[in-house]
Enzyme design. Structure first.
Site, PDB file in Angstrom:
ATOM      1  N   ASP A 117      -4.584   5.966  -8.139  1.00 14.23           N
ATOM      2  CA  ASP A 117      -4.575   7.425  -8.357  1.00 14.23           C
ATOM      3  C   ASP A 117      -4.801   7.782  -9.813  1.00 14.23           C
ATOM      4  O   ASP A 117      -5.291   8.865 -10.143  1.00 14.23           O
ATOM      5  CB  ASP A 117      -3.264   8.023  -7.872  1.00 14.23           C
ATOM      6  N   ASN A 158      -0.452   4.018  -8.111  1.00 13.90           N
ATOM      7  CA  ASN A 158      -0.985   4.067  -6.747  1.00 13.90           C
ATOM      8  C   ASN A 158       0.184   4.305  -5.794  1.00 13.90           C
ATOM      9  O   ASN A 158       1.347   4.381  -6.220  1.00 13.90           O
ATOM     10  CB  ASN A 158      -1.729   2.761  -6.416  1.00 13.90           C
ATOM     11  N   LYS A 159      -0.119   4.418  -4.530  1.00 11.52           N
ATOM     12  CA  LYS A 159       0.886   4.750  -3.509  1.00 11.52           C
ATOM     13  C   LYS A 159       2.160   3.919  -3.652  1.00 11.52           C
ATOM     14  O   LYS A 159       2.089   2.708  -3.899  1.00 11.52           O
ATOM     15  CB  LYS A 159       0.248   4.532  -2.131  1.00 11.52           C
ATOM     16  N   ARG A 179      -1.094  18.942  -6.590  1.00  7.98           N
ATOM     17  CA  ARG A 179      -0.447  17.613  -6.663  1.00  7.98           C
ATOM     18  C   ARG A 179      -0.615  17.079  -8.085  1.00  7.98           C
ATOM     19  O   ARG A 179      -1.680  17.298  -8.693  1.00  7.98           O
ATOM     20  CB  ARG A 179      -1.060  16.632  -5.652  1.00  7.98           C
ATOM     21  N   GLN A 231      -0.063   6.286   5.827  1.00  9.32           N
ATOM     22  CA  GLN A 231      -1.516   6.308   5.605  1.00  9.32           C
ATOM     23  C   GLN A 231      -2.168   4.986   6.014  1.00  9.32           C
ATOM     24  O   GLN A 231      -3.341   4.952   6.382  1.00  9.32           O
ATOM     25  CB  GLN A 231      -1.831   6.588   4.128  1.00  9.32           C
ATOM     26  N   ARG A 276      -6.578  13.829   1.311  1.00  7.73           N
ATOM     27  CA  ARG A 276      -5.746  13.067   0.380  1.00  7.73           C
ATOM     28  C   ARG A 276      -6.549  11.858  -0.074  1.00  7.73           C
ATOM     29  O   ARG A 276      -7.620  11.572   0.431  1.00  7.73           O
ATOM     30  CB  ARG A 276      -4.375  12.698   0.966  1.00  7.73           C
ATOM     31  N   GLY A 277      -5.947  11.128  -1.054  1.00  7.60           N
ATOM     32  CA  GLY A 277      -6.710  10.064  -1.700  1.00  7.60           C
ATOM     33  C   GLY A 277      -7.343  10.671  -2.943  1.00  7.60           C
ATOM     34  O   GLY A 277      -7.920  11.774  -2.888  1.00  7.60           O
ATOM     35  N   ALA A 278      -7.205   9.957  -4.073  1.00 11.99           N
ATOM     36  CA  ALA A 278      -7.566  10.564  -5.354  1.00 11.99           C
ATOM     37  C   ALA A 278      -8.982  11.163  -5.396  1.00 11.99           C
ATOM     38  O   ALA A 278      -9.156  12.333  -5.770  1.00 11.99           O
ATOM     39  CB  ALA A 278      -7.364   9.538  -6.469  1.00 11.99           C
TER      40      ALA A 278
HETATM   41  O1  MRU Z   1      -0.572  10.343  -1.145  1.00  8.99           O
HETATM   42  P1  MRU Z   1      -1.987   9.905  -0.919  1.00  8.99           P
HETATM   43  O2  MRU Z   1      -2.273   9.563   0.500  1.00  8.99           O
HETATM   44  O3  MRU Z   1      -2.977  10.878  -1.509  1.00  8.99           O
HETATM   45  O4  MRU Z   1      -2.106   8.559  -1.764  1.00  8.99           O
HETATM   46  C1  MRU Z   1      -3.341   7.889  -1.795  1.00  8.99           C
HETATM   47  C2  MRU Z   1      -3.327   6.620  -2.519  1.00  8.99           C
HETATM   48  O5  MRU Z   1      -2.341   6.220  -3.098  1.00  8.99           O
HETATM   49  C3  MRU Z   1      -4.625   5.881  -2.590  1.00  8.99           C
HETATM   50  O6  MRU Z   1      -4.401   4.501  -2.637  1.00  8.99           O
HETATM   51  C4  MRU Z   1      -5.384   6.306  -3.862  1.00  8.99           C
HETATM   52  O7  MRU Z   1      -5.484   7.683  -3.944  1.00  8.99           O
HETATM   53  C5  MRU Z   1      -6.736   5.715  -3.913  1.00  8.99           C
HETATM   54  S1  MRU Z   1      -7.871   6.500  -2.832  1.00  8.99           S
HETATM   55  C6  MRU Z   1      -9.393   5.801  -3.033  1.00  8.99           C
END
Ligand code: MRU
Length: 365
Positions: free
Chosen positions: A256, A266-267, A93, A215, A50-52
């Protein structure tokens, strides 16, 4: 400390993808080995990866897994298979644009390789059509590896760009995980922190827990502790208090998807933190590679926001945490308006103030 390698391709075309299964952290550090595209799709959907940026890398490698054994010996048919694999992976996603960015890059790579092979006569060069199909597959593998390596380099560049912010003795608040685990390695929001730590500076990081999937407490706290960086976990609801107590000098988060006007998805919870930061006159920074900008959309209202299962709220980590049948609303992301963002650190330097023109200038193709 060894850099975490969140995701990588192991071996040649007949190899596999090795990724850290992030659902198991911080209890266990285990590597998941994926040899087919379904495994990658499931890993993205269920946040094993996970994470963009890491999602983008996983998707690119997933395309290779999907077609490496394809029986086609006609390059055009192979390209159809590649497009199908991309369509499938794109359903994993919806919010992180890096997923779609990486898939587009893989499609372009395949078409470019096919066009190059089509030019010499005889039509498909040495080895005939079958040989050229294999060359397209190899080109895809190289492209996926390049996406991974470029992401690692972009994260280092973000770290250099943001290093000056992390002064001796300050407090930094971050949300979710935008660290090594969310990227090829090193991270985006955490990159300036790693760079400052390497430069010998001391500072304290407040990591918000990040409900519902934690996270922040499971991943950010784990990786910062592993790097010997002073980290304190707080529940999401404590951020205002920590700010009012003057423990936080700046906030830095990942992204994201960033729209052309600088609105940042973002999250979930990021928007609230930006509002709180403004109320306490604390600078609010975003850190993201150029692959996270989506200049095709004018503003954040057009960013698709993933809705996740109510079960992640009602039965987080196996225990009933709300009545079994209660309704839950669970957007995984929110959008922070550009005017709340002090600046965006990118691999191409700092964008501040955040304006449409400054973004267009910095993120030119
Ligand atoms: O749902 P996730 O854990 O994939 O969400 C991740 C985030 O929101 C991060 O802050 C974002 O992807 C940046 S990662 C460098």
């Amino acid at each position: 400390m060894n850099a975490l390698r969140t995701i990588e391709w192991v071996g040649d075309l007949d190899g596999h993808v090795a990724l850290i299964d992030q659902t198991l952290l911080p209890e266990r550090l285990e590597i998941l080995r994926c040899a087919d595209v379904e495994c990658i799709w499931e890993a993205i959907r269920n946040l094993r990866v996970r994470g963009a940026p890491a999602i983008g890398i996983a998707a690119a490698m997933g395309v290779v897994l999907a077609v490496r054994a394809a029986p086609e010996d006609d390059p055009q048919r192979l390209i159809m298979r590649i497009d199908e694999a991309c369509d499938y992976l794109a359903t994993a996603r919806p919010t992180a644009v890096n997923l779609f960015w990486a898939l587009e890059r893989m499609k372009r790579c395949a078409r470019g390789a096919a066009a190059e092979l089509a030019t010499p006569s005889p039509p498909w060069g040495e080895g005939g059509a079958r040989g050229s199909v294999n060359q397209i597959k190899l080109a895809l593998l190289n492209e996926a590896k390049a996406i991974r390596d470029e992401d690692a380099a972009m994260c280092r560049a973000i770290g250099r760009a943001g290093l000056h912010l992390i002064r001796e003795g300050i407090g930094v608040l971050t949300h979710c995980n935008a660290g090594g685990l969310a990227t090829a390695e090193y991270g985006t929001a955490l990159a300036p922190l790693y760079a400052a730590h390497e430069a010998g500076r001391h500072f304290r990081v407040f990591a918000t827990e990040t409900r519902p999937l934690l996270q922040g407490s499971r991943l950010t706290a784990w990786e910062l502790q592993r790097a010997d960086i002073d980290v304190t976990v707080i529940c999401d609801s404590m951020a205002a208090q920590v700010m009012r107590a003057s423990k936080v000098n700046l906030v830095i988060v990942g992204a994201d998807r960033i729209a052309a006007n600088g609105d940042v998805a973002n999250k979930i919870g990021t928007y609230g933190l930006a509002v709180l930061a403004k109320a306490h006159a604390i600078p609010f920074y975003v850190a993201a590679p150029s692959s996270t900008f989506d200049l095709s959309i004018a503003d954040g209202s057009q960013i698709p926001i993933e809705q996740r299962s109510a079960e992640e709220i009602r039965r987080g980590f196996g225990r009933l945490t709300a009545p079994e049948d209660v309704a839950c609303y669970s957007p995984a992301f929110d959008v922070t308006p550009a005017e709340l963002v002090t600046g965006i650190f990118t691999d191409r330097g700092l964008i501040a103030p955040v304006t449409r023109a400054a973004i267009a200038d910095a993120i030119r193709p």
